[in-house]
Design a protein around this motif. Structure first.
Motif, short mmCIF file in Angstrom:
data_model
loop_
_atom_site.label_atom_id
_atom_site.label_comp_id
_atom_site.label_asym_id
_atom_site.label_seq_id
_atom_site.Cartn_x
_atom_site.Cartn_y
_atom_site.Cartn_z
N ASP A 19 0.87 -1.19 0.00
CA ASP A 19 0.00 0.00 0.00
C ASP A 19 0.90 1.23 0.00
OD1 ASP A 19 -1.58 2.19 0.71
OD2 ASP A 19 -2.91 0.98 1.96
N LEU A 20 1.08 1.83 -1.18
CA LEU A 20 2.05 2.93 -1.32
C LEU A 20 1.70 4.10 -0.40
CD1 LEU A 20 4.58 3.97 -2.83
CD2 LEU A 20 3.01 5.06 -4.44
N ASP A 21 0.44 4.52 -0.42
CA ASP A 21 0.08 5.72 0.34
C ASP A 21 0.29 5.51 1.84
OD1 ASP A 21 -0.58 7.07 -1.99
OD2 ASP A 21 -2.61 6.27 -1.99
N ALA A 22 -0.08 4.32 2.32
CA ALA A 22 0.11 4.04 3.75
C ALA A 22 1.59 3.98 4.11
CB ALA A 22 -0.57 2.71 4.11
N THR A 23 2.40 3.45 3.20
CA THR A 23 3.84 3.34 3.48
C THR A 23 4.49 4.72 3.46
OG1 THR A 23 3.74 1.17 2.43
CG2 THR A 23 5.93 2.06 2.88
N VAL A 24 4.06 5.56 2.53
CA VAL A 24 4.59 6.94 2.50
C VAL A 24 4.23 7.64 3.81
CG1 VAL A 24 4.35 9.21 1.40
CG2 VAL A 24 4.54 7.14 -0.01
N GLU A 25 3.00 7.46 4.25
CA GLU A 25 2.58 8.09 5.52
C GLU A 25 3.44 7.62 6.67
OE1 GLU A 25 0.80 10.76 6.20
OE2 GLU A 25 0.80 10.79 4.02
N TYR A 79 6.58 6.65 6.55
CA TYR A 79 7.90 7.30 6.46
C TYR A 79 7.83 8.76 6.86
CZ TYR A 79 10.62 3.41 4.81
OH TYR A 79 11.30 2.22 4.75
N LYS A 80 6.73 9.42 6.50
CA LYS A 80 6.58 10.83 6.87
C LYS A 80 6.41 10.98 8.39
CE LYS A 80 4.64 12.97 2.75
NZ LYS A 80 3.44 13.59 2.13
N LYS A 81 5.51 10.16 8.93
CA LYS A 81 5.17 10.29 10.35
C LYS A 81 6.33 9.84 11.23
CE LYS A 81 2.53 7.23 12.13
NZ LYS A 81 1.71 6.21 12.59
N THR A 82 6.97 8.74 10.86
CA THR A 82 7.98 8.13 11.73
C THR A 82 9.30 8.88 11.68
OG1 THR A 82 6.91 6.02 11.30
CG2 THR A 82 9.10 5.94 12.30
N TYR A 83 9.68 9.33 10.48
CA TYR A 83 11.02 9.91 10.32
C TYR A 83 11.00 11.40 10.01
CZ TYR A 83 11.85 4.91 9.75
OH TYR A 83 11.87 3.55 9.93
#
Ligand code: CMX
Ligand code: CO
Length: 144
Positions: A14-20, A22-26
């Protein structure tokens, strides 16, 4: 010359969830989305840092656009995770870099460079000739 890590390619469902994630965590915020039909992926390039040669390093999150894409096959076999690494040229021609590497006995997967992220020119080295790592070579677009 190869002068930087251009990106690390990570396959996900799930690209959008994975991008989120990376944004949220890092805290990475500079995100560029595109579809590369030839490669059979939808992707997001998350810029991590700029580099000494005026280019940048990215995390490339990729998800398949069709069931017969190489990434779909890889995900089915391995699940999510690191799919490839990519080294960037210092502006030198990516085909010339690939030819030099091929002369050492490493299989280059394409006869000629293909279009990669953000207008770059890319080619790949066979993982079986690179100690198990699918390796991409990238020449960034002149204006990138
Ligand atoms: N990393 C490490 N090993 C890999 C691999 C990967 N990403 N993909 C395949 N392999 C290994 C397999 O495990 C398998 O090994 P075994 O024989 O020991 O089981 C072997 O290579 C053959 O694998 P396969 O599943 O039969 O896959 P194919 O030979 O059909 O395809 C490859 C492999 C590398 C030729 C193909 O994935 C390819 O052409 N890749 C380049 C294009 C690409 O990956 N595009 C997506 C990214 C786009 C982008 O970065 O912009
Ligand atoms: Co890549």
């Amino acid at each position: 010359m190869l002068s930087r890590i251009d990106h690390i390619g990570i396959a996900c469902h799930d690209l959008d969830a994975t991008v989120e994630f990376y944004k949220k965590t890092y805290g990475f915020t500079d995100a560029h989305f595109e579809v590369n039909e030839e490669q059979g992926v939808r992707e997001c390039m998350l810029k991590i840092n700029t580099t000494g040669d005026g280019a940048a390093s990215y995390i490339q999150l990729i998800t398949p656009t069709r069931p017969d894409s190489t990434v779909a096959k890889w995900l089915e076999k391995n699940g999510e995770g690191v799919h490839h690494i990519a080294f960037g040229t210092d502006g030198s021609d990516v085909q010339a870099e690939a030819d030099g590497i091929a002369a050492g006995g490493v299989r280059v997967l394409y006869d000629a460079p293909r279009r990669g992220s953000m207008g770059s020119r890319i080619t790949f080295l066979h993982p079986k000739d690179c100690h198990g790592v699918l390796t991409e070579l990238v020449q960034k677009a002149p204006e990138a």
